[in-house]
Design a protein around this motif. Structure first.
Motif, PDB file in Angstrom:
ATOM      1  N   HIS A  59      -2.862  29.125 -20.658  1.00  0.00           N
ATOM      2  CA  HIS A  59      -2.923  29.893 -19.414  1.00  0.00           C
ATOM      3  C   HIS A  59      -4.349  30.391 -19.213  1.00  0.00           C
ATOM      4  CE1 HIS A  59      -1.236  32.429 -16.203  1.00  0.00           C
ATOM      5  NE2 HIS A  59      -2.168  33.290 -16.571  1.00  0.00           N
ATOM      6  N   TRP A  89      -9.363  33.173 -20.766  1.00  0.00           N
ATOM      7  CA  TRP A  89      -8.358  32.481 -21.561  1.00  0.00           C
ATOM      8  C   TRP A  89      -8.398  33.028 -22.990  1.00  0.00           C
ATOM      9  CZ3 TRP A  89     -13.119  30.698 -20.427  1.00  0.00           C
ATOM     10  CH2 TRP A  89     -13.905  30.192 -21.461  1.00  0.00           C
ATOM     11  N   GLU A 186      -1.389  19.997 -15.570  1.00  0.00           N
ATOM     12  CA  GLU A 186      -0.729  21.289 -15.707  1.00  0.00           C
ATOM     13  C   GLU A 186       0.069  21.389 -16.997  1.00  0.00           C
ATOM     14  OE1 GLU A 186       2.052  22.470 -12.636  1.00  0.00           O
ATOM     15  OE2 GLU A 186       0.922  24.340 -12.427  1.00  0.00           O
ATOM     16  N   VAL A 190      -2.883  25.588 -17.359  1.00  0.00           N
ATOM     17  CA  VAL A 190      -2.333  26.169 -16.133  1.00  0.00           C
ATOM     18  C   VAL A 190      -3.314  27.221 -15.626  1.00  0.00           C
ATOM     19  CG1 VAL A 190      -0.424  27.441 -15.093  1.00  0.00           C
ATOM     20  CG2 VAL A 190       0.024  25.746 -16.893  1.00  0.00           C
ATOM     21  N   GLU A 192      -4.232  30.184 -12.900  1.00  0.00           N
ATOM     22  CA  GLU A 192      -3.550  31.156 -12.059  1.00  0.00           C
ATOM     23  C   GLU A 192      -4.547  32.203 -11.579  1.00  0.00           C
ATOM     24  OE1 GLU A 192      -0.575  31.231 -10.912  1.00  0.00           O
ATOM     25  OE2 GLU A 192       0.583  29.837 -12.162  1.00  0.00           O
ATOM     26  N   GLU A 194      -5.312  35.862 -10.908  1.00  0.00           N
ATOM     27  CA  GLU A 194      -4.754  37.090 -11.455  1.00  0.00           C
ATOM     28  C   GLU A 194      -5.871  38.116 -11.643  1.00  0.00           C
ATOM     29  OE1 GLU A 194      -4.909  36.097 -16.238  1.00  0.00           O
ATOM     30  OE2 GLU A 194      -2.999  35.952 -15.180  1.00  0.00           O
ATOM     31  N   SER A 237      -2.882  21.569 -11.245  1.00  0.00           N
ATOM     32  CA  SER A 237      -2.756  22.790 -10.449  1.00  0.00           C
ATOM     33  C   SER A 237      -4.051  23.029  -9.686  1.00  0.00           C
ATOM     34  CB  SER A 237      -2.437  23.985 -11.350  1.00  0.00           C
ATOM     35  OG  SER A 237      -3.460  24.164 -12.315  1.00  0.00           O
TER      36      SER A 237
END
Length: 379
Positions: A59, A89, A186, A190, A192, A194, A237
């Motif tokens: 992630h 990460w 993905e 991944v 994202e 945030e 992604s």
């Protein structure tokens, strides 16, 4: 006496050294030495080619900050932007909290250290070209005791954007900055949007930006989402940062709309000139038509060549219709004047045109701006 002073000085210096007044390493320096030894080892050199996370997808948190936007080029459909890209990460192999439990803060590491560890291969998919060079001086790295890595870099890029010019010059452009991984699908990595540990949100504008190309962008006009790009290499992604550009209409009112309206009004001057003065009325009609076409070509020389009709095209066509109609009206009067069957005075046509032409043109303006302004407010 001098021998005693020398002996006393040597004794004091010896006691001072034995008491521990030599150079002591700070905790961050000890952590750095530990990390350097770790990455230089055989195991560490092997880890730089493998992503952290093992069998589970890694992630990676992403945050994008827009610092500046310039050179919006309608012809090439590109714009330049200076942005801050923040990545976060976790790499457990670089954690130092167990070895140094007394140190619970992050340490700032030289960006060259990133060349010795695994890093995400995030890139801008719709990047047109590099405006600046990404160097170590424009990158920053922080390492936390639990192995969380925070990387921040400053990028200067030219981004491609497919402009929608149907409503030009009352248009609103939504230009994306598409971020995706080049190598890792993905199932491996991944990405994202945030809030990161430095409290950076997913996407933000540092301050309100006013652009010289008669656009503007504010913090309320930026949003982001995530999509999936399926290719033969796998499912990747994608993160899309959409910038909303509002075109300022004031400059076009001065440069386009007011001159065009004056040209149309100038064509109506012929209604007050005697229709028997052929050179005067003919010169007014031809001059207004050619002036309007010249203005049209001058404006469109700075716009991209598109295959559809723009809102400005409609307005120019409306003006051209009224100017050309004034010429046709003069032709009709001349033809009726030479017709012996016509019994009413043809000069009454000019009197009617003095009222009908301005009224219809005003009505067209009201309908035109009402339609496109309502559409812009709904965006």
């Amino acid at each position: 006496m001098y021998h005693r002073l020398i002996i006393a000085f040597l004794c004091i210096a010896l006691l001072w050294t034995d008491s521990g007044c030599q150079y002591n390493k700070t905790v961050p320096q000890e952590v750095m030495e530990h990390l350097v030894e770790l990455v230089e080892s055989a195991e560490g050199k092997g880890n730089m080619y493998h992503r952290p996370g093992g069998d589970q997808p890694l992630h990676v948190g992403v945050s994008v900050g827009i610092f500046n936007i310039a050179n919006i080029n309608g012809a090439s459909m590109t714009f330049d932007t200076v942005m801050f890209l923040h990545l976060q990460w976790k790499d457990v192999s670089l954690s130092f909290g167990d070895k140094f439990p007394e140190y619970n803060k992050y340490i700032t590491i030289h960006p060259n250290f990133l060349n010795k560890i695994w890093t995400p291969d995030l890139y801008i998919k719709n990047q047109f070209e590099d405006v600046g060079t990404r160097t170590s001086t424009s990158r920053r790295m922080q390492l936390w005791p639990d192995g969380v890595i925070y990387e921040s870099s400053r990028l200067s890029v030219k981004v491609n954007c497919e402009f929608n010019l149907y409503d030009f010059p009352m248009d609103i452009q939504l230009c994306p900055i598409i971020l995706t991984s080049y190598s890792y699908p993905e199932s491996d990595v991944v990405f994202e949007f945030e809030r990161l540990r430095d409290n950076m949100t997913g996407a933000y504008v540092l301050d309100e930006i006013f652009l010289s190309e008669h656009h503007r962008i504010t913090c309320e006009r930026i949003f982001f989402n995530k999509t999936i790009d399926s290719t033969s290499m796998g499912v990747f992604s994608e993160m899309n940062v959409y910038l909303r550009f509002d075109r300022l209409l004031s400059s076009y009112v001065i440069v386009v709309f007011i001159p065009l309206n004056l040209i149309v009004v100038m064509s109506w001057v012929a209604f007050w000139v005697d229709y028997r003065c052929l050179p005067a009325r003919g010169a007014i009609g031809v001059t207004t038509v050619l002036t309007l076409l010249t203005l049209h070509l001058n404006i469109y020389s700075h716009l991209p060549k598109v295959s559809y009709v723009k809102a400005l095209d409609v307005y120019f066509d409306i003006g051209l219709f009224f100017v050309f109609s004034a010429v046709i009206e003069f032709t009709i009067i001349c033809a009726l004047d030479e017709n012996p069957k016509v019994t009413f005075p043809v000069k009454n046509i000019d009197r009617v045109s003095r009222v009908v032409f301005p009224s219809l043109f005003l009505l067209c303006n009201i309908i035109y701006f009402a339609i496109f302004n309502n559409y812009k407010d709904s965006m």
